[in-house]
Write a protein that holds these residues in place. Sequence first.
Motif, mmCIF file in Angstrom:
data_model
loop_
_atom_site.group_PDB
_atom_site.id
_atom_site.type_symbol
_atom_site.label_atom_id
_atom_site.label_comp_id
_atom_site.label_asym_id
_atom_site.label_seq_id
_atom_site.Cartn_x
_atom_site.Cartn_y
_atom_site.Cartn_z
ATOM 1 N N ALA A 46 72.625 64.766 37.076
ATOM 2 C CA ALA A 46 71.333 64.599 36.400
ATOM 3 C C ALA A 46 71.273 63.299 35.609
ATOM 4 O O ALA A 46 70.261 62.609 35.603
ATOM 5 N N GLY A 47 72.338 62.966 34.895
ATOM 6 C CA GLY A 47 72.353 61.734 34.124
ATOM 7 C C GLY A 47 71.783 61.863 32.726
ATOM 8 O O GLY A 47 71.980 60.980 31.898
ATOM 9 N N ALA A 48 71.037 62.930 32.447
ATOM 10 C CA ALA A 48 70.472 63.151 31.119
ATOM 11 C C ALA A 48 70.079 64.619 31.006
ATOM 12 O O ALA A 48 69.811 65.283 32.005
ATOM 13 N N ASP A 49 70.050 65.105 29.765
ATOM 14 C CA ASP A 49 69.594 66.482 29.540
ATOM 15 C C ASP A 49 68.106 66.575 29.831
ATOM 16 O O ASP A 49 67.334 65.664 29.517
ATOM 17 N N GLY A 50 67.676 67.677 30.421
ATOM 18 C CA GLY A 50 66.260 67.850 30.722
ATOM 19 C C GLY A 50 66.038 69.003 31.676
ATOM 20 O O GLY A 50 66.860 69.923 31.779
ATOM 21 N N VAL A 51 64.905 68.944 32.373
ATOM 22 C CA VAL A 51 64.509 69.967 33.340
ATOM 23 C C VAL A 51 64.258 69.292 34.679
ATOM 24 O O VAL A 51 63.606 68.242 34.747
ATOM 25 N N LEU A 52 64.806 69.873 35.721
ATOM 26 C CA LEU A 52 64.576 69.354 37.065
ATOM 27 C C LEU A 52 63.143 69.696 37.475
ATOM 28 O O LEU A 52 62.793 70.861 37.630
ATOM 29 N N GLN A 53 62.314 68.671 37.631
ATOM 30 C CA GLN A 53 60.912 68.906 37.967
ATOM 31 C C GLN A 53 60.654 68.831 39.471
ATOM 32 O O GLN A 53 59.774 69.513 39.982
ATOM 33 N N GLU A 54 61.430 68.018 40.165
ATOM 34 C CA GLU A 54 61.119 67.813 41.583
ATOM 35 C C GLU A 54 62.379 67.425 42.337
ATOM 36 O O GLU A 54 63.200 66.650 41.832
ATOM 37 N N VAL A 55 62.537 67.956 43.553
ATOM 38 C CA VAL A 55 63.586 67.561 44.487
ATOM 39 C C VAL A 55 62.892 67.031 45.732
ATOM 40 O O VAL A 55 62.082 67.734 46.340
ATOM 41 N N SER A 56 63.198 65.784 46.101
ATOM 42 C CA SER A 56 62.436 65.102 47.150
ATOM 43 C C SER A 56 63.088 65.154 48.522
ATOM 44 O O SER A 56 62.551 64.559 49.461
ATOM 45 N N VAL A 57 64.249 65.817 48.664
ATOM 46 C CA VAL A 57 64.960 65.819 49.944
ATOM 47 C C VAL A 57 65.312 67.251 50.324
ATOM 48 O O VAL A 57 65.227 68.170 49.511
ATOM 49 N N GLN A 58 65.727 67.407 51.578
ATOM 50 C CA GLN A 58 66.129 68.705 52.105
ATOM 51 C C GLN A 58 67.559 68.621 52.637
ATOM 52 O O GLN A 58 68.055 67.524 52.930
ATOM 53 N N VAL A 59 68.196 69.756 52.758
ATOM 54 C CA VAL A 59 69.552 69.812 53.301
ATOM 55 C C VAL A 59 69.533 69.286 54.744
ATOM 56 O O VAL A 59 68.684 69.662 55.552
ATOM 57 N N GLY A 60 70.492 68.405 55.042
ATOM 58 C CA GLY A 60 70.590 67.812 56.366
ATOM 59 C C GLY A 60 69.852 66.508 56.514
ATOM 60 O O GLY A 60 70.027 65.801 57.520
ATOM 61 N N GLN A 61 69.066 66.152 55.520
ATOM 62 C CA GLN A 61 68.287 64.910 55.605
ATOM 63 C C GLN A 61 69.185 63.702 55.369
ATOM 64 O O GLN A 61 70.046 63.713 54.501
ATOM 65 N N ARG A 62 68.953 62.666 56.151
ATOM 66 C CA ARG A 62 69.696 61.410 55.998
ATOM 67 C C ARG A 62 68.929 60.512 55.042
ATOM 68 O O ARG A 62 67.718 60.300 55.203
ATOM 69 N N VAL A 63 69.613 60.009 54.021
ATOM 70 C CA VAL A 63 68.961 59.164 53.028
ATOM 71 C C VAL A 63 69.687 57.829 52.974
ATOM 72 O O VAL A 63 70.880 57.726 53.250
ATOM 73 N N SER A 64 68.943 56.805 52.614
ATOM 74 C CA SER A 64 69.505 55.470 52.442
ATOM 75 C C SER A 64 69.564 55.137 50.959
ATOM 76 O O SER A 64 68.948 55.803 50.123
ATOM 77 N N ALA A 65 70.317 54.085 50.637
ATOM 78 C CA ALA A 65 70.448 53.675 49.234
ATOM 79 C C ALA A 65 69.071 53.331 48.671
ATOM 80 O O ALA A 65 68.298 52.610 49.290
ATOM 81 N N GLY A 66 68.775 53.845 47.487
ATOM 82 C CA GLY A 66 67.497 53.604 46.846
ATOM 83 C C GLY A 66 66.483 54.714 47.039
ATOM 84 O O GLY A 66 65.449 54.726 46.360
ATOM 85 N N THR A 67 66.749 55.641 47.947
ATOM 86 C CA THR A 67 65.825 56.754 48.161
ATOM 87 C C THR A 67 65.794 57.656 46.928
ATOM 88 O O THR A 67 66.833 58.017 46.386
ATOM 89 N N ILE A 68 64.581 58.016 46.469
ATOM 90 C CA ILE A 68 64.439 58.907 45.313
ATOM 91 C C ILE A 68 64.812 60.318 45.732
ATOM 92 O O ILE A 68 64.228 60.893 46.655
ATOM 93 N N LEU A 69 65.804 60.874 45.047
ATOM 94 C CA LEU A 69 66.299 62.209 45.371
ATOM 95 C C LEU A 69 65.675 63.298 44.495
ATOM 96 O O LEU A 69 65.386 64.390 44.986
ATOM 97 N N ALA A 70 65.481 63.015 43.216
ATOM 98 C CA ALA A 70 65.004 64.052 42.305
ATOM 99 C C ALA A 70 64.332 63.404 41.104
ATOM 100 O O ALA A 70 64.435 62.192 40.878
ATOM 101 N N LYS A 71 63.629 64.242 40.333
ATOM 102 C CA LYS A 71 62.906 63.803 39.142
ATOM 103 C C LYS A 71 63.278 64.736 37.992
ATOM 104 O O LYS A 71 63.098 65.948 38.097
ATOM 105 N N VAL A 72 63.801 64.158 36.921
ATOM 106 C CA VAL A 72 64.216 64.929 35.750
ATOM 107 C C VAL A 72 63.348 64.504 34.563
ATOM 108 O O VAL A 72 63.156 63.307 34.332
#
Length: 417
Positions: free
Chosen positions: A237-263
């Motif tokens: 997470a990198g900081a205390d908070g609440v996970l508001q959004e997850v932008s990826v799914q299991v099995g998905q291929r991501v590249s560097a810089g892709t937004i994974l989640a929103k805290v």
Amino acid sequence: MDVLRPGVARKKLIRRLTVGAVALVAVLLVSLGLSRLKPSAPEVERATVWLDTVKRGPMVREVRGLGSLVPEQILWIPATTDGRVEKLLVLPGAVLKADTVLMVLNNPELELAALNSEYEVKGAEARYRDTEVQLESQRLTQEADLARIQSDYRQASLRADRDNKRADAGLMIELDRQISVAAAEQLDNRRQVETKRLQMAAESRQAQLAVLRADIDKMRALAAMKRSQVAALQVRAGADGVLQEVSVQVGQRVSAGTILAKVVQPERLKAELKIPETQAKDVQIGQKVRVDTRNGVISGSVSRIDPAVRGGTVTVDVGLEGSLPAGARPDLSVDGTIELEHLRDIVYVGRPASGQPEGTIGLFRLSPDGKEASRVTVRLGRASVSTVEVVEGLRPGDRVILSDMPRWDSFDRIRIK
């Protein structure tokens, strides 16, 4: 037998003419009276119109805008390297700590590169130690050579002193003395040269070892970067908070810089209001705001005004004061009212359904008995959310219809029932 009476026919003619003249005059008078009558006024149900009374006194100018609650700080978590999503460990809405692992990525190539970099560091360290041993051996050899030359020089110097004394006493020929002195001088020169060579070898040794140490530091840094990239495959997470959004799914291929989640931090929210561009000109930073969250009203102040207009509205940020009402959360729809200024002594009325501030509008003003209403021209001034200043056309105490009445635009008078 009929007897003709003189004058009877003449009297009948006069009577007929008189009756016709009277009838004609009556018709003309009736037509004139009808022409002067006003047309019949249409009737309007009192319950279908919005009535208000013109007042005099203080008025608060306000503007209203719809918006939503947004976090003051949003942490977007990007992928630091390429990979495939292997596991999702938490779902949106979960309360997070800074070191909470959100998901696990998989990248075998990166793990192999990290392993290779570790072995490259070990190889560079081994080469450093080997070179250090070789240079140390060379130094010892040079010191041994210098020690032997110094010993030879000392012996040659002693022989030269002895031969000088013999030559002075006449016990040795001059040539042997010169040969002995020359040998001592030659060994002295060799001693000085070897001393300088030993000093230069020490400096060269330091330079060679510095190059190898730099290579080792470079490889260690590269290995540390690879290790951090492998560690980043476990996305935290990198900081205390609440996970508001997850932008990826299991099995998905991501590249560097892709937004994974929103805290986000739900306890630190602000309101973003969309103010119509025609009303935003008077909004200033620091003005008081009331924000209605549907579960309560919270006070705040304008903290930022977007310099650009988007979709006919201007975005205004409102910093909230005090504790948030129950149920306040990011993206919650809110209604905000901004206080522009306080007007002390003006004539004002409820804001009509049609008409713009600083403009002119036609309104129906009720008669004293409230049974009729006549159209009057009213000049409006400064406006608020629900009230507007009256500059001309109405006086305090007048009752007017504020409803939009397009059906009666062709009438100047209506009846109220």
